[in-house]
Design an enzyme around this catalytic site. Structure first.
Site, PDB file in Angstrom:
ATOM      1  N   ARG A  48      45.133  31.489  39.538  1.00  0.00           N
ATOM      2  CA  ARG A  48      45.029  32.707  40.119  1.00  0.00           C
ATOM      3  C   ARG A  48      44.697  32.646  41.483  1.00  0.00           C
ATOM      4  O   ARG A  48      44.159  31.469  42.266  1.00  0.00           O
ATOM      5  CB  ARG A  48      44.258  33.555  39.502  1.00  0.00           C
ATOM      6  CG  ARG A  48      43.097  32.706  38.973  1.00  0.00           C
ATOM      7  CD  ARG A  48      41.376  33.447  38.994  1.00  0.00           C
ATOM      8  NE  ARG A  48      41.344  34.114  40.126  1.00  0.00           N
ATOM      9  CZ  ARG A  48      40.893  33.522  41.295  1.00  0.00           C
ATOM     10  NH1 ARG A  48      40.552  32.286  41.198  1.00  0.00           N
ATOM     11  NH2 ARG A  48      40.481  34.252  42.320  1.00  0.00           N
ATOM     12  N   ALA A  50      45.723  34.718  45.511  1.00  0.00           N
ATOM     13  CA  ALA A  50      47.062  34.706  46.398  1.00  0.00           C
ATOM     14  C   ALA A  50      47.538  33.346  46.753  1.00  0.00           C
ATOM     15  O   ALA A  50      48.678  32.967  46.427  1.00  0.00           O
ATOM     16  CB  ALA A  50      46.890  35.563  47.435  1.00  0.00           C
ATOM     17  N   GLN A 198      35.618  37.062  37.597  1.00  0.00           N
ATOM     18  CA  GLN A 198      35.944  35.869  38.686  1.00  0.00           C
ATOM     19  C   GLN A 198      34.609  35.584  39.524  1.00  0.00           C
ATOM     20  O   GLN A 198      34.593  34.499  39.752  1.00  0.00           O
ATOM     21  CB  GLN A 198      37.096  36.313  39.410  1.00  0.00           C
ATOM     22  CG  GLN A 198      38.381  36.302  38.762  1.00  0.00           C
ATOM     23  CD  GLN A 198      38.920  37.757  38.548  1.00  0.00           C
ATOM     24  OE1 GLN A 198      37.977  38.363  37.980  1.00  0.00           O
ATOM     25  NE2 GLN A 198      40.128  38.020  38.492  1.00  0.00           N
ATOM     26  N   ASP A 239      44.645  40.096  48.801  1.00  0.00           N
ATOM     27  CA  ASP A 239      46.004  39.640  47.959  1.00  0.00           C
ATOM     28  C   ASP A 239      47.214  39.989  48.670  1.00  0.00           C
ATOM     29  O   ASP A 239      48.387  39.517  48.714  1.00  0.00           O
ATOM     30  CB  ASP A 239      45.905  40.010  46.617  1.00  0.00           C
ATOM     31  CG  ASP A 239      44.884  39.496  45.856  1.00  0.00           C
ATOM     32  OD1 ASP A 239      43.757  39.917  45.845  1.00  0.00           O
ATOM     33  OD2 ASP A 239      45.205  38.582  45.128  1.00  0.00           O
ATOM     34  N   ASN A 249      42.931  43.777  47.398  1.00  0.00           N
ATOM     35  CA  ASN A 249      41.907  42.823  46.945  1.00  0.00           C
ATOM     36  C   ASN A 249      41.634  43.202  45.471  1.00  0.00           C
ATOM     37  O   ASN A 249      41.787  44.458  45.333  1.00  0.00           O
ATOM     38  CB  ASN A 249      40.663  42.534  47.908  1.00  0.00           C
ATOM     39  CG  ASN A 249      40.216  41.191  47.597  1.00  0.00           C
ATOM     40  OD1 ASN A 249      41.030  40.167  47.434  1.00  0.00           O
ATOM     41  ND2 ASN A 249      38.828  41.199  47.208  1.00  0.00           N
TER      42      ASN A 249
HETATM   43  C1  LIG Z   1      42.020  33.825  48.140  1.00  0.00           C
HETATM   44  S1  LIG Z   1      43.036  35.249  47.249  1.00  0.00           S
HETATM   45  C2  LIG Z   1      41.593  35.612  46.332  1.00  0.00           C
HETATM   46  C3  LIG Z   1      41.830  36.971  45.855  1.00  0.00           C
HETATM   47  O1  LIG Z   1      42.829  36.817  44.664  1.00  0.00           O
HETATM   48  C4  LIG Z   1      41.979  37.270  43.327  1.00  0.00           C
HETATM   49  O2  LIG Z   1      42.757  38.175  42.342  1.00  0.00           O
HETATM   50  P1  LIG Z   1      42.988  37.415  41.059  1.00  0.00           P
HETATM   51  O3  LIG Z   1      41.803  36.755  40.658  1.00  0.00           O
HETATM   52  O4  LIG Z   1      43.532  38.507  40.118  1.00  0.00           O
HETATM   53  O5  LIG Z   1      44.367  36.388  41.112  1.00  0.00           O
HETATM   54  C5  LIG Z   1      40.926  38.420  44.122  1.00  0.00           C
HETATM   55  O6  LIG Z   1      41.712  39.707  44.290  1.00  0.00           O
HETATM   56  C6  LIG Z   1      40.604  37.549  45.065  1.00  0.00           C
HETATM   57  O7  LIG Z   1      40.100  38.104  46.233  1.00  0.00           O
END
Ligand SMILES: CSC[C@H]1O[C@H](OP(=O)(O)O)[C@H](O)[C@@H]1O
Length: 349
Positions: A48, A50, A198, A239, A249
Site C-alpha cells: 500500500r 501510492a 497505518q 495519493d 490523502n
Molecule cells: C507515500 S503514499 C502514502 C499514502 O498512501 C496511504 O494510503 P493507503 O495506506 O490506503 O495506501 C495514505 O494515504 C498515505 O498518506
C-alpha cells in the site's frame, strides 16, 4: 538506510511483498507469481501507499507476463493489455498505480514488433526503473523537506508515508529518516489513523525501528496537541495531487489541515511528481475509494458497531490547495500551490 525492509522487491521469478496487514506483530513476506495475487495484495493493503502500489503493479505485470512469453505474439500482447487493465481496477485513488501501468503499456507498444522475449525483458526493465525512480524521488523529497524542517522540530504526521508506502525512505517520513542519518532529529506525533491504523501500526513501527522519537496519538487528539503548542509543522503523504494543487490523502488528512490552518501551523504535502495528475483538474475530480464497512464495524476482529447499522468508509479525503503551505516534491517545492505553480514544477526540465 540499509536496514530498511523493502515493501516490494523484484526477485526475477517472483515478487517479494511484505504483508503490511500483519505489522507490527509479524514481519512476513509473500511470494507473488501472478497478477491476480498482486491485485489482491493491493486491494487488501498488503502492499500500500501510492508509490509502492505503482511499483507493485509494474512488477505484477512483469511477473504475470512471464507465463505468456511462449504464446503467439498476438496472444502475448492481448494478455498484456488484459493484465494492465485488470491491475488498474485494484484501487481507484492513488494515481501512481495508473502512472506505472501507463509506463508498462507504453513499453508493450514500443516493443510490439519485437519477439515476446525482447518485449518481456523490456517490461521487466521498465518495472525496475519505476522502482528506481520512486526510490530516488523519496531521497530528493527528503532533501527538499530538510530545507524547510529544522533540527529539533516537533512534527505531526497522518497515516503512513514512509518506506513501507514507497520503496525506501518514504515521502512524509523521508526528512525524518534521512535526517536521523545526518543527526538532524525530530520529535514526531503519529496519528493512529483509523480505521486501518497505518499510523499506529506502520509509521510508529518504521520510526521506532529507525530510532526516531515517535509518539502515537488518536486521530481526535491532533487538535489538542496543536492547541498545546506542541507541533511545529505537519507533513503528510498524498495519493493524488490534482493539477490545481488539491491533494487527496488518507481520510482524516483534511481535518488535520483545517486544524493546522486554525493554529497557524505549516501544513506540508510530500510526494513525487508521479503522484501529481495533470489530467485531474481539481480535488473534486479525484475518485475517492470507499472500502468495506467491516473495516469499521469489526476492525481487527472486534465488533464495535451493532449489526445492521449503516457505515460510511471513504479511504481518502481531499485537502484544498488553499490549506497547503507547500507541496514538497522530488523536482522542487511548490509553495502556496495553485494551478500555475504546480505546472511550473511538473513541467520543469
Ligand atoms: C507515500 S503514499 C502514502 C499514502 O498512501 C496511504 O494510503 P493507503 O495506506 O490506503 O495506501 C495514505 O494515504 C498515505 O498518506
Amino acid at each position: 538506510m540499509s536496514g530498511m525492509i523493502k515493501p516490494v522487491e523484484w526477485k526475477e521469478t517472483y515478487v517479494k511483498v511484505l504483508d503490511q496487514t500483519l505489522l507490527p506483530e509479524e514481519v512476513k513476506f509473500m511470494e507473488i507469481r501472478d497478477a491476480q495475487v498482486m491485485w489482491d495484495a493491493i486491494k487488501m493493503l498488503c502492499v500500500r501507499g501510492a508509490p509502492a502500489i505503482g511499483v507493485g503493479a509494474g512488477y505484477g505485470v512483469a511477473i504475470e507476463m512471464q507465463k505468456h512469453v511462449k504464446e503467439s505474439t498476438t496472444e502475448y500482447h492481448k494478455k498484456l493489455k488484459e493484465t494492465i487493465e485488470y491491475l488498474a481496477t485494484s484501487r481507484p485513488t492513488a494515481v501512481n498505480l495508473f502512472w506505472a501501468l501507463d509506463r508498462m503499456k507504453e513499453t508493450g507498444e514500443k516493443y510490439a514488433d519485437e519477439s515476446n522475449e525482447v518485449c518481456q525483458k523490456a517490461l521487466e526493465e521498465t518495472a525496475i526503473n519505476i522502482e528506481k525512480y520512486e526510490e530516488n524521488a523519496c531521497i530528493s523529497i527528503g532533501e527538499n523537506a530538510l530545507t524547510l524542517l529544522k533540527d529539533g522540530m516537533t512534527l505531526l504526521t497522518h497515516c503512513n508515508a514512509g518506506g513501507l508506502a514507497t520503496v525506501h525512505y518514504g515521502t512524509a517520513l523521508s526528512p525524518m529518516l534521512l535526517g536521523k542519518e545526518r543527526n538532524i532529529n525530530f520529535k514526531v506525533y503519529a496519528d493512529e489513523t483509523r480505521p486501518l491504523l497505518q499510523g499506529a501500526r506502520l509509521t510508529a513501527w518504521e520510526l521506532n525501528q529507525a530510532g526516531v522519537d515517535v509518539t502515537v496519538i488518536t486521530d481526535n487528539m491532533a487538535g489538542m496537541v496543536m492547541k498545546q503548542g506542541k507541533i511545529d509543522a505537519v507533513i503528510v503523504g498524498c495519493d493524488r495531487v490534482a493539477a490545481n494543487g488539491d491533494a487527496a490523502n488518507k481520510i482524516g488528512t483534511y481535518s488535520v489541515a483545517v486544524l493546522a490552518k486554525h493554529h497557524n501551523i505549516p501544513f506540508y504535502i510530500a510526494g513525487p511528481v508521479s503522484t501529481i495528475d495533470m489530467n485531474t483538474p481539481t480535488g473534486d475530480d479525484i475518485p475517492i475509494e470507499e472500502r468495506s464497512a467491516e473495516e469499521i464495524t469489526c476492525g481487527f476482529g472486534k465488533r464495535t458497531v451493532p449489526e445492521g447499522v449503516k457505515v460510511y468508509n471513504p479511504a481518502f479525503d481531499v485537502v484544498p490547495h488553499e490549506l497547503i503551505t507547500a507541496i514538497i516534491t522530488d523536482k522542487g517545492i511548490i509553495a502556496n500551490p495553485d494551478k500555475e505553480k504546480v505546472a511550473q514544477v511538473v513541467n520543469a526540465k
